[in-house]
Motif scaffolding. Structure first.
Motif, mmCIF file in Angstrom:
data_model
loop_
_atom_site.group_PDB
_atom_site.id
_atom_site.type_symbol
_atom_site.label_atom_id
_atom_site.label_comp_id
_atom_site.label_asym_id
_atom_site.label_seq_id
_atom_site.Cartn_x
_atom_site.Cartn_y
_atom_site.Cartn_z
ATOM 1 N N ASP A 53 0.809 -1.214 0.000
ATOM 2 C CA ASP A 53 0.000 0.000 0.000
ATOM 3 C C ASP A 53 0.849 1.275 0.000
ATOM 4 O OD1 ASP A 53 1.050 -0.234 2.493
ATOM 5 O OD2 ASP A 53 -0.870 -0.175 3.562
ATOM 6 N N PHE A 54 2.135 1.121 -0.298
ATOM 7 C CA PHE A 54 2.991 2.323 -0.302
ATOM 8 C C PHE A 54 3.793 2.373 -1.602
ATOM 9 C CE2 PHE A 54 7.330 0.682 0.243
ATOM 10 C CZ PHE A 54 7.065 -0.649 0.506
ATOM 11 N N MET A 55 4.467 3.501 -1.797
ATOM 12 C CA MET A 55 5.323 3.665 -2.972
ATOM 13 C C MET A 55 6.712 4.065 -2.487
ATOM 14 S SD MET A 55 3.638 3.907 -6.172
ATOM 15 C CE MET A 55 4.345 5.366 -6.941
ATOM 16 N N PRO A 56 7.739 3.284 -2.821
ATOM 17 C CA PRO A 56 9.092 3.736 -2.499
ATOM 18 C C PRO A 56 9.363 5.059 -3.232
ATOM 19 C CG PRO A 56 9.086 1.472 -3.351
ATOM 20 C CD PRO A 56 7.733 2.032 -3.586
ATOM 21 N N PRO A 57 9.918 6.063 -2.559
ATOM 22 C CA PRO A 57 10.156 7.348 -3.229
ATOM 23 C C PRO A 57 11.219 7.197 -4.316
ATOM 24 C CG PRO A 57 11.131 7.340 -1.040
ATOM 25 C CD PRO A 57 10.362 6.061 -1.161
ATOM 26 N N PRO A 58 11.240 8.123 -5.262
ATOM 27 C CA PRO A 58 12.199 7.990 -6.370
ATOM 28 C C PRO A 58 13.619 8.249 -5.891
ATOM 29 C CG PRO A 58 11.009 10.062 -6.512
ATOM 30 C CD PRO A 58 10.388 9.304 -5.388
ATOM 31 N N PRO A 59 14.598 7.625 -6.540
ATOM 32 C CA PRO A 59 16.000 7.916 -6.198
ATOM 33 C C PRO A 59 16.267 9.413 -6.376
ATOM 34 C CG PRO A 59 15.845 5.998 -7.635
ATOM 35 C CD PRO A 59 14.482 6.605 -7.591
#
Lengths: 513, 513
Positions: free
Chosen positions: B172-178
């Motif tokens: 239910d989450f999104m890893p933030p972009p590099p």
């Protein structure tokens, strides 16, 4: 007048009396081929075929459709099993399902609707089934004898089986017809009871397809049939509490109650408010439950207190009062309601007097009996023509069945006077005739009070019997034998074919038992 | 070959690995006015307005409609609260609700559909609400960014509020972009991960709107992005067990598995079957779980045993075999698949050899390495033109990206040979170019293997970046920059806008981390 708290207490009592619904599974019994036939009621003969063979031999691709029938008109959830035919179902199945009480609803399911009531009452669902095989139980409740299936977007072609209704209702059986009755009257008896059974849900609904509401006018009639059949006095009591818990601002009981999502009052319907004392008295008398009579006695009295504003020197003059909303009496805008409403009031005061007597309230008994006598005397003086023997109503001295009937129901006319009055209007072509089955009930009741068994049976046979001959197994909200496509709502598909106020025949066929 | 019992045991393992789905509530964030604008992708600009104010100021009667947007493309159940405006709701509310990933699906919700796939995939529901007020949670799962409401038959007019999605997914989450990435690549990274997140349900689905299936080809790509983001190796394992539990009659893993109502095998897709050893090897290597490698090693070997019938003297000749069904490779009927399939086989044998090594099966390692070497040698001899430096395929010696790509992926060409081959086809106008994003992924992978960072970034920026510039926040199943209305299904509304095989950009942006 009842406080909000008292009303809430009555609603709590109503909640406790909510009946446990009973469920049955009723299998579809035939595949239907609609055959256009102008000689048949509403133009369609529903030709029956072997359903099991039909479902075994056929599968259904986009654009195909079929109709099945139930062995009787039922209320509940339509259900069926569905599977794909070959390979696998690669996509959801979008199917339109139409439930109909009468043929027009399913045969013309996709005709444009331009009726006056909200088209959402037409029993149509478009469902999407993600996975096959699947047993589908539609979540909503319907009333019907026919189910039509239309394949809108299905993967390949589908097989159907196990088409059925899961019926619901406060009762799940039908008392068999009295053995002594001739065949047609047996059928009338059963259609009448089925109508009651189908309407008898958490409360007495007016019609299980539409509007599904508790109306006070219908309640009285349902309570009468209930008395000679199911004797579910608990549900009658529940309905009385529902009315007592949803009063209008001035303390008048409303014409109808909507139960869901929470009990909610409907509109002013003054003739129904005057029925409240009558229904309460009859309920106490039939059920033997005097406690509810004691509880609701003041409320019943208050109804008649509120009605006083419609009377001048003991005569009903309320019709012309612009701030009063609805004196229903019958579905007939031309009907002058003065005499009928005068009759309602006399009957209501008599009921209050009788209820007071049952409860040992002798002072009140005397008071209300005197009220009834006064209004009855005024009625005889102003509204009854002793020469012609006919009741007249309004400034135009209009002659109608409704006026005679309510003077008979209320006892303003003696049974013999009443019988003469009815026979006289029978021979008065200009007399306004009953329009709705609601008024036909009161005509039955009037013939009954007058002791005219012959006319009572004629009316049962001619009016109710001709519905049977036109295919009814429950009685219809609207029935004009010469106008098959008549609808008060401008579309015959909107008419309810199982409607409480049409279903009292069994009372008259059984009350002597 | 695996017995039915063994397959059932694998299905039981898959069942145990079913992830607990996680839910979020995502509120609609704008009311949408679609503005026709030919300069915009697919002709509609979705102008946003203040939703709270719009819903406060407006109510909706029959025939009215409105569109809202979500802050991102989500997967789950659409939900909303609805109430009547004045008086009371005297009848049910029939409302059409259309969910769309892209503007065309909602703007043209009621245009006729004549596409080649079953129209039931178009996310449309007609619901009937018996009682108001009501909070409605639609029972099915959808994928979308837009919700359109159409009042079909409503009592009076309705007020809406609390319009939302209840999303579901394994994460239910999104890893933030590099952080080091430039803005466009950050957006590409996030759209790629969102695509994976939305497809990651009980298994890795190809697309959450359509077809919602576990495809082996998509699984490999999802496993790659999963490795650098969510690392839900449990779900990859589950998918491998699902394939192992739903074998075709000859023991081939099928191209796709449908999970519901019970796991069910799809069709033969031979190139995907050859991916099975590769996915298994990569999974064991990335997750460290050698046990599943041991369990499924024989099955992986069996796939290549089955493929032998498509080879003659070490050369793929299966295309002309009429009883074999599908060598997919790309959405391009003109593509000669010989070289690509030869590449699949070499890559599969190499994977088996590596897996054997990991499992200490040295005899097998040697055997499969030899197989790979043989097929690679034949490939170089028959399918590679060392003068032009280009791979050719079939009797017509067709030149395509696909052929180069698979010779690179399989290591038949060295990275330097591969880079030259790709540069050569870049300058060959007649060369067949990638058609589907599936093949674009393999082009990314090929540039990556060849160490050509510049071409890799150009492709990411040009192809995937232009989807972003056209409004994508998840990557599309079908994307031809010059053909906005192209659809393999003859209706652009049927295209999936969140599709697994398009979502691997994040792998290439993150794999070095």
């Amino acid at each position: 007048m009842l406080s909000k708290t008292q009303q809430e207490q009555f609603l709590a009592k109503a909640q406790k009396l909510a009946p446990q619904l009973k469920y049955r599974t009723v299998d579809a019994d035939a595949v239907i081929t609609p055959v256009k036939d102008k000689s048949v009621w509403q133009d369609y003969r529903m030709k029956k075929g072997d359903l099991a063979g039909f479902l075994k031999d056929n599968d259904f691709a986009n654009g195909s459709s079929f109709i099945v029938s139930m062995p009787e008109t039922v209320v509940g959830q339509a259900a069926f099993s569905v599977d794909f035919c070959k390979g696998y179902a690669d996509s959801p199945s979008r199917i339109q399902i139409t439930i109909g009480e009468l043929p027009q609803e399913v045969v013309n399911a996709d005709m444009p609707y331009n009726g006056t009531l909200n088209g959402s009452w037409l029993q149509k669902e478009i469902i999407n089934i993600d996975d096959l095989p699947c047993d589908v139980i539609l979540p909503r409740r319907y009333s019907g004898k026919y189910i039509r299936f239309d394949m809108l977007n299905v993967p390949g072609s589908l097989k159907f089986s196990n088409i059925r209704f899961i019926t619901c209702g406060a009762e799940d059986f039908m008392p068999p017809p009295p053995e002594h009755l001739p065949e047609l009257l047996k059928k009338i008896d059963q259609a009448s009871i089925r109508t009651l059974r189908n309407c008898m849900q958490l409360s007495f609904e007016d019609g299980p397809k539409r509007d599904r509401r508790l109306w006070l006018g219908d309640l009285r009639l349902q309570a009468m049939v209930n008395k000679v059949t199911y004797r579910r006095f608990d549900i009658v009591a529940r309905c009385l509490y529902l009315f007592a818990g949803t009063l209008l601002d001035d303390g008048e009981v409303c014409g109808c109650v909507m139960e869901r999502p929470a009990p909610r009052r409907g509109c002013h319907t003054h003739d129904y408010a005057m029925l409240f004392p009558i229904v309460l008295k009859e309920h106490c008398s039939w059920s033997g439950d005097l406690a509810i009579g004691e509880e609701l006695f003041d409320l019943a009295c208050h109804q008649m207190k509120l009605m006083e504003r419609f009377f001048t020197d003991g005569l009903f003059t309320g019709v012309n009062d612009p701030w009063t909303s609805w004196f229903f009496v019958d579905h007939d805008l031309e009907l002058d309601r003065q005499a009928a409403m005068q009759g309602h009031a006399v009957a209501a005061y008599r009921a209050l007097a009788e209820l007071a007597a049952m409860l040992g309230k002798h002072e009140q008994q005397t008071k209300f009996a005197a009220k009834a006598d006064t209004l009855a005397a005024v009625a005889r003086e102003k509204l009854y023509d002793p020469v012609s023997g006919v009741v007249v109503s309004g400034k135009e001295r209009q002659i109608s069945y409704a006026s005679q009937i309510w003077m008979i129901i209320s006892g303003v006319l003696t049974p013999e006077e009443g019988r003469k009055a009815l026979l006289a209007v029978e021979n008065t072509p200009a007399a306004l005739r009953p329009s709705s089955p609601y008024m036909f009930h009161y005509l039955l009741e009037a013939w009954d009070i007058c002791g005219d068994e012959k006319h009572l049976l004629e009316l049962l046979t001619d009016y109710y019997g001709s519905m049977i001959n036109n295919g009814a197994d429950t009685f219809w909200e609207v029935y004009r034998p010469d106008e098959p496509f008549f609808s008060p709502y401008n579309d015959v598909r909107m008419n309810s074919a199982c409607h409480a106020w049409s279903g009292t025949a069994a009372y008259f066929l059984r009350k002597g038992n």
